[in-house]
Design a protein around this motif. Structure first.
Motif, PDB file in Angstrom:
ATOM      1  N   LEU A 168       0.940  -1.048  -0.027  1.00 51.67           N
ATOM      2  CA  LEU A 168      -0.128   0.161  -0.145  1.00 51.67           C
ATOM      3  C   LEU A 168       0.986   1.138  -0.009  1.00 51.67           C
ATOM      4  O   LEU A 168       0.828   2.279  -0.768  1.00 51.67           O
ATOM      5  CB  LEU A 168      -0.841  -0.107   1.227  1.00 51.67           C
ATOM      6  N   MET A 169       1.893   1.290   0.744  1.00 51.32           N
ATOM      7  CA  MET A 169       2.833   2.343   0.899  1.00 51.32           C
ATOM      8  C   MET A 169       3.648   2.674  -0.323  1.00 51.32           C
ATOM      9  O   MET A 169       4.167   3.770  -0.458  1.00 51.32           O
ATOM     10  CB  MET A 169       3.697   2.310   2.159  1.00 51.32           C
ATOM     11  N   LYS A 170       3.875   1.656  -1.098  1.00 47.56           N
ATOM     12  CA  LYS A 170       4.678   1.496  -2.247  1.00 47.56           C
ATOM     13  C   LYS A 170       3.964   2.272  -3.511  1.00 47.56           C
ATOM     14  O   LYS A 170       4.519   2.419  -4.688  1.00 47.56           O
ATOM     15  CB  LYS A 170       5.414   0.298  -2.400  1.00 47.56           C
ATOM     16  N   GLN A 171       2.549   2.527  -3.284  1.00 46.93           N
ATOM     17  CA  GLN A 171       1.748   2.993  -4.457  1.00 46.93           C
ATOM     18  C   GLN A 171       2.177   4.459  -5.125  1.00 46.93           C
ATOM     19  O   GLN A 171       3.027   5.235  -4.103  1.00 46.93           O
ATOM     20  CB  GLN A 171       0.329   2.924  -4.176  1.00 46.93           C
ATOM     21  N   ALA A 172       1.979   4.603  -6.264  1.00 47.61           N
ATOM     22  CA  ALA A 172       2.510   5.978  -6.664  1.00 47.61           C
ATOM     23  C   ALA A 172       1.237   6.910  -6.281  1.00 47.61           C
ATOM     24  O   ALA A 172       0.161   6.536  -5.976  1.00 47.61           O
ATOM     25  CB  ALA A 172       2.343   6.182  -8.138  1.00 47.61           C
ATOM     26  N   PRO A 173       1.904   7.740  -5.672  1.00 46.52           N
ATOM     27  CA  PRO A 173       0.824   9.053  -5.053  1.00 46.52           C
ATOM     28  C   PRO A 173      -0.041   9.498  -5.969  1.00 46.52           C
ATOM     29  O   PRO A 173       0.259   9.817  -7.228  1.00 46.52           O
ATOM     30  CB  PRO A 173       1.573  10.050  -4.734  1.00 46.52           C
ATOM     31  N   VAL A 174      -1.467   9.989  -5.713  1.00 44.98           N
ATOM     32  CA  VAL A 174      -2.276  10.399  -6.378  1.00 44.98           C
ATOM     33  C   VAL A 174      -2.351  11.878  -6.191  1.00 44.98           C
ATOM     34  O   VAL A 174      -2.970  12.807  -7.006  1.00 44.98           O
ATOM     35  CB  VAL A 174      -3.745   9.859  -5.991  1.00 44.98           C
ATOM     36  N   LYS A 175      -1.406  12.385  -5.261  1.00 43.55           N
ATOM     37  CA  LYS A 175      -1.445  13.802  -4.855  1.00 43.55           C
ATOM     38  C   LYS A 175      -0.264  14.315  -4.062  1.00 43.55           C
ATOM     39  O   LYS A 175       0.016  13.513  -3.441  1.00 43.55           O
ATOM     40  CB  LYS A 175      -2.694  14.272  -4.072  1.00 43.55           C
ATOM     41  N   LYS A 176       0.288  15.238  -4.511  1.00 37.02           N
ATOM     42  CA  LYS A 176       1.776  15.605  -3.687  1.00 37.02           C
ATOM     43  C   LYS A 176       1.424  17.102  -3.149  1.00 37.02           C
ATOM     44  O   LYS A 176       0.985  18.057  -3.938  1.00 37.02           O
ATOM     45  CB  LYS A 176       2.933  15.687  -4.794  1.00 37.02           C
TER      46      LYS A 176
END
Length: 293
Positions: A168-176
């Motif tokens: 879960l924590m390795k996913q690409a972010p949807v917002k920065k």
């Protein structure tokens, strides 16, 4: 936000407020809504409501009629009615069981079906033992199984998906977020009270321990190995709250980075207020963010 009752779209002026809440729980979506009383907005417990950007079906589990009419519009009294609904494909696991469900060498999808929910689970996994006894709530037992496997479930918009916390924590972010505009939630004191370590006994009668590097409460779990005991102490700790403009595409199970640090969206609440009750129109999203501990 579109809301459909009885196959008909509810007029915008009849919606007072609506909140779709997405979480990392066995019942991952809920809808809380307040409507103006009208023939087209009448709902009862058990009815199906369609709402949200993905046209998700919700089942009404609670209604509340406000009969204290304090205003009149034209010749019609201004009254409101509220309801709470849960995603229909998963709502079955939130009711107490009349009969026990005990399964071995099974899958999460099979458990949901056995407990009265018809949802399929993407990235399913094998579960050695599952038990939900008469009078118990299946969602609590499912949450324990997920904790033992160090994973969570979330709604993708079309289906339920299982994912382990590390992945879960390795996913690409949807917002920065380039700058930290969140509210911090930090307390190692509360962490030690809320997250225990777990222990069990092995086949030889000796004790088996999970992560006990810090002084914590101790909970006994029968018939568990060291891997599972360690898994149960690895959790998402709530770290931040973040309020943003209305963003219904961001939900629980996705990742937001705050100054290059990734945080999992544990809960997302999308609020839509029309102002038809005189309080003013407003639409925003609020996120509760966690990190792996």
């Amino acid at each position: 936000m579109d809301i459909i009752i009885g196959g008909k779209l509810v007029r915008g002026d009849l919606i007072v407020s609506a909140v779709i809440r997405s979480t990392l729980e066995p019942v991952p979506l809920t809808l809380e809504c307040t409507l103006r009383v009208d023939d087209s907005t009448a709902v009862a417990e058990g009815d199906t409501i369609v709402a949200g950007r993905d046209n998700v079906e919700f089942q009404v589990i609670k209604t509340h009629d406000n009969n204290n009419v304090s205003a009149v519009q034209g010749s019609r009294p201004y009254a409101t009615s509220s309801f709470i609904a849960a995603i229909r494909t998963c709502v079955g696991v939130s009711f107490q069981r009349q009969n026990a469900v005990i399964m071995s060498s099974t899958s999460l999808s099979a458990i949901y079906r056995a407990c009265g929910a018809g949802v399929q689970v993407n990235a399913d996994f094998t579960i050695d033992r599952f038990a939900c006894y008469t009078g118990s709530v299946p969602s609590f037992a499912i949450a324990q199984v997920l904790q033992e496997e160090c994973g969570v479930v979330f709604w993708t918009g079309q289906q339920l998906k299982f994912i382990r916390l590390d992945d879960l924590m390795k996913q690409a972010p949807v917002k920065k977020l380039i700058t930290d505009t969140t509210t911090d939630l930090q307390s190692s004191f509360l962490q030690r009270h809320e997250v225990p370590f777990f222990y069990s006994t092995d086949d030889t009668g000796n004790f088996a321990y999970g992560n006990r590097t810090k002084a914590r409460a101790a909970h006994y779990m029968p018939r568990q190995n060291v891997r599972t005991l360690a898994n149960m102490t690895k959790v998402l700790m709530m770290r931040k709250q973040f309020k943003s403009p209305y963003a219904p595409a961001i939900n629980a199970g996705q990742v937001i980075t705050v100054v290059d640090t990734p945080f999992a969206v544990v809960t997302a609440a999308h609020v839509y207020q029309t102002g038809s009750d005189g309080s003013g129109a407003n639409a925003y999203s609020k996120f509760w963010l966690g990190s792996l501990k």
